[in-house]
Write a protein that holds these residues in place. Structure first.
Motif, PDB file in Angstrom:
ATOM      1  N   TRP A  14      49.247  53.767  29.949  1.00 38.36           N
ATOM      2  CA  TRP A  14      50.138  54.269  28.903  1.00 38.36           C
ATOM      3  C   TRP A  14      51.006  53.223  28.226  1.00 38.36           C
ATOM      4  N   SER A  15      51.220  52.074  28.826  1.00 39.20           N
ATOM      5  CA  SER A  15      52.171  51.126  28.241  1.00 39.20           C
ATOM      6  C   SER A  15      51.740  50.634  26.861  1.00 39.20           C
ATOM      7  N   GLY A  16      50.484  50.304  26.683  1.00 40.21           N
ATOM      8  CA  GLY A  16      50.015  49.842  25.374  1.00 40.21           C
ATOM      9  C   GLY A  16      50.130  50.918  24.319  1.00 40.21           C
ATOM     10  N   ILE A  17      49.782  52.143  24.685  1.00 37.48           N
ATOM     11  CA  ILE A  17      49.843  53.265  23.746  1.00 37.48           C
ATOM     12  C   ILE A  17      51.283  53.528  23.319  1.00 37.48           C
ATOM     13  N   ASP A  19      53.906  51.496  23.485  1.00 38.85           N
ATOM     14  CA  ASP A  19      54.432  50.382  22.692  1.00 38.85           C
ATOM     15  C   ASP A  19      53.917  50.439  21.255  1.00 38.85           C
ATOM     16  N   TRP A  20      52.614  50.706  21.090  1.00 40.71           N
ATOM     17  CA  TRP A  20      52.035  50.797  19.753  1.00 40.71           C
ATOM     18  C   TRP A  20      52.669  51.944  18.965  1.00 40.71           C
ATOM     19  N   LEU A  21      52.813  53.093  19.599  1.00 36.86           N
ATOM     20  CA  LEU A  21      53.427  54.240  18.924  1.00 36.86           C
ATOM     21  C   LEU A  21      54.866  53.939  18.523  1.00 36.86           C
ATOM     22  N   GLN A  22      55.601  53.256  19.399  1.00 40.74           N
ATOM     23  CA  GLN A  22      56.979  52.943  19.058  1.00 40.74           C
ATOM     24  C   GLN A  22      57.040  52.026  17.836  1.00 40.74           C
ATOM     25  N   ARG A  23      56.176  51.017  17.788  1.00 40.40           N
ATOM     26  CA  ARG A  23      56.168  50.124  16.625  1.00 40.40           C
ATOM     27  C   ARG A  23      55.831  50.899  15.345  1.00 40.40           C
ATOM     28  N   VAL A  24      54.826  51.751  15.417  1.00 39.59           N
ATOM     29  CA  VAL A  24      54.419  52.526  14.240  1.00 39.59           C
ATOM     30  C   VAL A  24      55.548  53.452  13.803  1.00 39.59           C
ATOM     31  N   GLN A  27      58.499  51.435  12.269  1.00 36.41           N
ATOM     32  CA  GLN A  27      58.194  50.964  10.923  1.00 36.41           C
ATOM     33  C   GLN A  27      58.171  52.122   9.937  1.00 36.41           C
ATOM     34  N   LYS A  59      58.981  55.859  26.548  1.00 39.08           N
ATOM     35  CA  LYS A  59      59.113  54.494  27.063  1.00 39.08           C
ATOM     36  C   LYS A  59      60.031  54.450  28.274  1.00 39.08           C
TER      37      LYS A  59
END
Length: 125
Positions: A14-17, A19-24, A27, A59
């Motif tokens: 889950w960490s990559g998912i 982190d990616w969702l948080q960045r998206v 932004q 997170k």
């Protein structure tokens, strides 16, 4: 990984998912908040804001889910190996302190995310 330790598997999955969702989401919040402030479409901003808070909470939960794996790696794996002759006895306690600090970086990260959530609520008022 070899033993399939559940806390580590959850973190790895889950960490990559998250982190990616948080960045998206962050932004998107920046862009939509600018657009919403120009055109006064606040409901769009609120939806993105809520999504951002949900991702931030995810997170926090992920950091706390990772903590058992980090504690296990530090105290059930690394410390016994270091104590088997890799490290002189006089350095066992400092090593334990260092490994504790390393493991609890996940607690610090989770608390920083909680503070971020409160900051978002304050700024959204």
């Amino acid at each position: 990984h070899f033993q399939g330790y559940s806390a580590l598997m959850i973190s790895a999955r889950w960490s990559g998912i998250v982190d990616w969702l948080q960045r998206v989401i962050m932004q998107t919040m920046l862009v939509l908040s600018s657009v919403a402030s120009i055109f006064l479409h606040a409901p769009i901003y609120k939806v993105v804001f809520i999504a951002g808070v949900i991702i931030a909470i995810a997170k926090v939960l992920l950091n706390f889910a990772t903590l058992p794996a980090e504690l296990d790696a530090s105290f059930k794996k690394a410390l016994p190996i270091l104590s088997e002759g890799y490290l002189p006895k006089q350095y066992h306690q400092p090593a334990k302190i260092l490994l504790t600090a390393a493991a609890f970086t996940y607690v610090a990260k989770a608390l920083a995310d909680v503070i971020n959530i409160f900051k978002w609520f304050i700024l959204s008022q």
